[in-house]
Design a protein around this motif. Structure first.
Motif: not given
Length: 64
Positions: A35-43
Motif C-alpha cells: 500500500q502507498p504511504l499516506p501523503p502526510r507521512i510521505q511529507a
C-alpha cells in the motif's frame, strides 16, 4: 491428524500451528507493505530526510 477432545476437530502440533500463523502474518504484512504511504507521512519523511542531509553538511546546524 488425529481427532482431539474438542468436538472431533483434528488436533495439530504447536509447531504446525505456529508455522500457519507465521504464513498468515507474512501474507497480511505483504499486502500492507504494497500500500502507498499516506501523503502526510510521505511529507514528514521527506522533511526528516532533508533535515538529516542539512545536518550532515560541514558547518551546518539545525535551526532548533
Amino acid at each position: 491428524m488425529e481427532s482431539g477432545s474438542d468436538g472431533g476437530r483434528p488436533s495439530i502440533s504447536d509447531t504446525e500451528l505456529l508455522r500457519r500463523i507465521g504464513q498468515d502474518l507474512r501474507s497480511i504484512y505483504a499486502e500492507v507493505i504494497k500500500q502507498p504511504l499516506p501523503p502526510r507521512i510521505q511529507a514528514t519523511l521527506a522533511l526528516i530526510d532533508r533535515e538529516q542531509r542539512l545536518a550532515e553538511q560541514p558547518g551546518r546546524t539545525l535551526p532548533y
